[in-house]
Design an enzyme around this catalytic site. Structure first.
Site, PDB file in Angstrom:
ATOM      1  CB  CYS C 248      -0.986  -0.168   1.152  1.00 46.39           C
ATOM      2  SG  CYS C 248      -1.692   1.574   1.525  1.00 46.39           S
ATOM      3  CB  CYS C 273      -5.529  -0.121   2.298  1.00 48.22           C
ATOM      4  SG  CYS C 273      -4.042  -0.807   3.177  1.00 48.22           S
TER       5      CYS C 273
END
Lengths: 256, 235, 299
Positions: C248, C273
């Site tokens: 992420c 995310c």
């Protein structure tokens, strides 16, 4: 040896109308029976009753299961009956679209029965599908095409492959060459003839075409108004028809 | 000597329902037998019922009365009353038939047409084809025709395919319906040789031959079918 | 963040959680039956809701039927708490049930979701409510409902593998990435709703109760806690979840489901995310992805 199928006094009434009446016969392993007659003679009703697609009004159909026992098909549970139909039986419809999944590939059409009985190896399923496509003379390169892209004759051959992949012992065919051109018919008939012979299949073929009956069947039954009016060795019924209606049918064949 | 074919008091008529049900008597009181190693030839003028008798023996025609007893695997089977399944079994193992015309199956090669009766009895395809090739070359069928379906063959070529198909098995009874009708002298001689070989092997043969030369060469006795014809009785 | 329960009276005291008591009882019965037969689709008399089909009417009805005054509700859509659908449904229940709401997965007792299962492990006592558009996994291969019901009853699931076969034949691998069929407790084949197959393993033996509601199709089904949920596959093409090349961009998490975010009109993009709560939580605990690190470096 014992009969594969025992049909005992089957009748089917639609209200007061007769579908078929008091039909009894036995089918033996490796035997091909043709049921002939014109539209409305009750031959398709009879086929539906035998193949459990219709419940007969009276009479029983007993099948010799692989475990050696005879079972009354009407008393069999639905789960077992459906299992029997997709493993030990085949049903070839006149219109291939009724027997195929038109929106999935040829390979998956052939493989479906294998997956239904628990095959979970993609590579092996595909290998078997290729083998069967070749046996029904469909080029391997067409394996991922949908039957929508196939000609009528190819569709019918695919339907046959889809039915035979689980090595059934009994195959029902309802006018298998019905909607096909004459040249395509000849190829299909020859294919069915050799497959039935090589695999030792028993088959019940409903047809109005006496030439189909002559080429494929050992024995035939002639139906009229829901009743079997004449039956016997195919050669005998066609060479020496006894009943007025059979004589009419045989004399109506066009000679080329 | 064994008598694998016994015909007793057989009668046959046709009822033509499409012509107001007129009844055409064909033969009646047909009684004869054929021994192993014997060749019996049916005689008499055309239309007297010779072919009908052969067709009854093979199960193609129904029989009104009488019995046709065939020795099949040590048992006597009455073709006149046997179930279709039994008739097919007798045809597969015991009773051979060479018809006048070949019923052509589309797309099957001449070689396979000939080999088929052996394969039906469980002989391996290779062996059956080898034997079929032997017979076809004996009958002088050009080798380049073997792999073709016989639909387009000439009458004589088709007949040779038919003869090879009938002679390939070791059936104990063989029915011959004018097998030499469209053959030339050379091939007629081959067929005569083949019939003699069958006789020596103990096969019971029953046939119709219009060709006198062939008939004299193979017949042990001639059975005049006129004796069974109702027309003769009427006359 | 956790909002306080509003003090106002009104809708919430007339019919708690919008639905009348008889309806909630009917839905609860369906839910109990669904729990008793894991993976089996129970028909229920789906009601008109004050939102269109496709906005989660099935999930909302299930939530309304199980919600109590002490529950804490979280609503996510594609993993995010702040999308229109999630915000609307959260506001709806605040208004009609005066219930406490949260975005924190850990604090929630009921989580209504569309398309995702939270990254953090769910625990005993929590309930996950899925919004389901089409509950029947066999639908696209066999359009007759009478036939598919029979196939479920008789456990005839060969057709499901036909679909996977087609995938491999066409793409060389099983290309189904969402609504990937599963077998529940070795019996019923179930559509896990349009969640990515990445989340399928989270359903297996989950401690939380999982409920599925399809409003338009009028079906409820369930996976009770600690139930086997196995993704269908072939021996030579086993089930696999998606893998992402990068962590992420914001919190640096690996092995989580990522969304692509376009940054500019010059092809700039980042992967972050999909579960916003998970991402925030990680950042609060000092984790940082490369975008965040760059930003801090720039400041």
């Amino acid at each position: 040896m014992t009969p594969l199928l025992k049909v005992n006094d089957i009748s089917k009434f639609y209200g007061s109308r007769v579908g078929c009446r008091n039909v009894s016969f036995e089918l033996w392993p490796g035997e091909v029976l043709a049921i002939v007659g014109e539209s409305g003679s009750g031959k398709t009703t009879l086929l539906s009753c035998i193949s459990t697609r219709l419940m007969p009004t009276s009479g029983t159909v007993e099948y010799h299961m692989r475990d050696g026992q005879y079972r009354d098909l009407a008393r069999m549970g639905e789960a077992e009956r459906r299992f029997l139909m997709r493993t030990d039986w085949g049903f070839v419809h006149q219109n291939p679209a009724d027997g195929l999944r038109m929106t999935v590939s040829a390979g998956a059409n052939v493989g479906e029965r294998l997956m239904a009985i628990g095959d979970r190896h993609y590579g092996k399923i595909r290998e078997t599908a290729i083998d069967w496509l070749q046996r029904v003379e469909i080029d391997e390169s067409r394996i991922d095409d949908q039957p929508r892209a196939f000609s009528g004759g190819m569709r019918q051959r695919l339907q046959i492959a889809r039915n035979l992949v689980t090595s059934p012992r009994l195959v029902f065919m309802d006018e298998p060459t019905g909607g096909l051109d004459v040249s395509v018919q000849a190829r299909l008939l020859d294919l069915v003839r050799s497959l039935v012979h090589d695999l030792g299949l028993s088959a019940i073929i409903v047809t109005h075409d006496l030439a189909v009956a002559r080429l494929l069947s050992h024995r035939m039954m002639v139906m009229k108004d829901g009743v079997v009016i004449e039956q016997g060795l195919t050669d005998r019924v066609l060479d020496d028809p006894r009943e007025p209606y059979t004589q009419l049918l045989v004399s109506s064949i066009l000679q080329v | 000597m064994a008598t694998p074919l016994v015909v007793s008091d057989v009668a046959k008529s046709f009822t033509m329902h499409l012509r107001d049900g007129i009844r055409l008597p064909v033969v009646s009181g047909v009684s004869f037998s054929v021994k192993s190693g014997e060749c019996v030839v049916l005689g008499g003028p055309s239309g007297v019922g010779k072919s009908s008798i052969l067709k009854m023996l093979y199960g193609n025609y129904a029989v009104d009365a009488g019995q046709i007893l065939i020795e099949h695997r040590g048992q006597r089977i009455d073709i006149a009353s046997a179930a279709p399944r039994a008739v097919l079994e007798v045809r597969r193992d015991t009773l051979g038939y060479v018809s006048q015309f070949l019923r052509v199956v589309p797309r099957v090669s001449a070689l396979d047409v000939v080999a088929e009766p052996l394969m039906a009895r469980g002989v391996a395809a290779e062996d059956a084809r080898e034997k079929a090739a032997d017979l076809l070359s004996r009958l002088n069928l050009p080798k380049d025709l073997w792999q073709l379906p016989p639909a387009t063959f000439s009458g004589g070529e088709q007949q040779r395919v038919n003869i090879a198909r009938g002679f390939i098995t070791d059936h104990t009874i063989l029915i011959l319906d004018e097998p030499t009708a469209s053959l030339d002298a050379r091939n007629r001689a081959v067929v005569v040789e083949m019939i003699r070989a069958k006789k020596e092997a103990g096969v019971a043969l029953l046939g119709i031959f219009h060709d006198e030369e062939v008939r004299d060469a193979v017949a042990d006795r001639i059975l005049d079918v006129s004796a069974f014809s109702p027309r003769k009785v009427a006359a | 963040m956790r909002d306080n329960v509003p003090e106002t009276t009104g809708l919430a005291t007339y019919n708690f959680a919008y639905l009348d008591e008889q309806t909630k009882r009917m839905i609860r019965r369906a839910i109990l039956k669904a729990i008793a037969i894991p993976g089996y689709q129970v028909p229920f008399a789906s009601r008109e809701m004050p939102m269109p089909y496709g906005w989660g009417t099935g999930g909302v009805q299930v939530t309304a039927a199980i919600l109590g005054p002490d529950d804490v509700l979280k609503v996510i859509d594609q993993g995010a708490d702040d999308t229109t659908n999630a915000v609307s449904i959260r506001a709806f229940f605040q208004k009609v049930a005066h219930v406490a709401v949260t975005t924190k997965t850990r604090e929630a007792t009921i989580i209504q979701t569309r398309h995702r299962i939270p990254e953090g492990k769910l625990t005993e006592g929590q309930t996950l409510v899925y919004q389901v558009p089409i509950p029947e996994p066999l639908r696209f291969l066999e359009p007759r409902e009478t036939e598919t019901r029979k196939m479920h009853a008789l456990e005839e699931y060969g057709l499901m593998h036909v679909k996977l076969y087609e995938d491999i034949a066409r793409n060389g691998h099983i290309a189904t990435t969402y609504a990937y069929p599963v077998k529940v407790e070795g019996r019923y084949v179930m559509d896990p709703s349009p969640t990515p197959k990445f989340d399928n393993p989270k359903m297996h033996r989950s401690e939380a109760l999982q409920l599925f509601g399809a409003g338009r199709e009028k079906r409820i089904y369930a996976v009770p806690p600690f139930t086997d949920v196995v993704s269908l596959d072939f021996e030579d093409h086993p089930f696999e979840v998606q893998k992402f090349d990068k962590p992420c961009a914001l919190c640096g998490a690996e092995n989580v489901y990522l969304d692509e975010v376009v940054l500019d009109d010059k092809g700039g993009r980042m992967f972050v995310c999909s579960d916003t709560d998970h991402c925030e939580d990680r950042r609060e605990h000092g984790h940082a992805g490369h975008m965040l690190a760059n930003k801090e470096a720039a400041e």
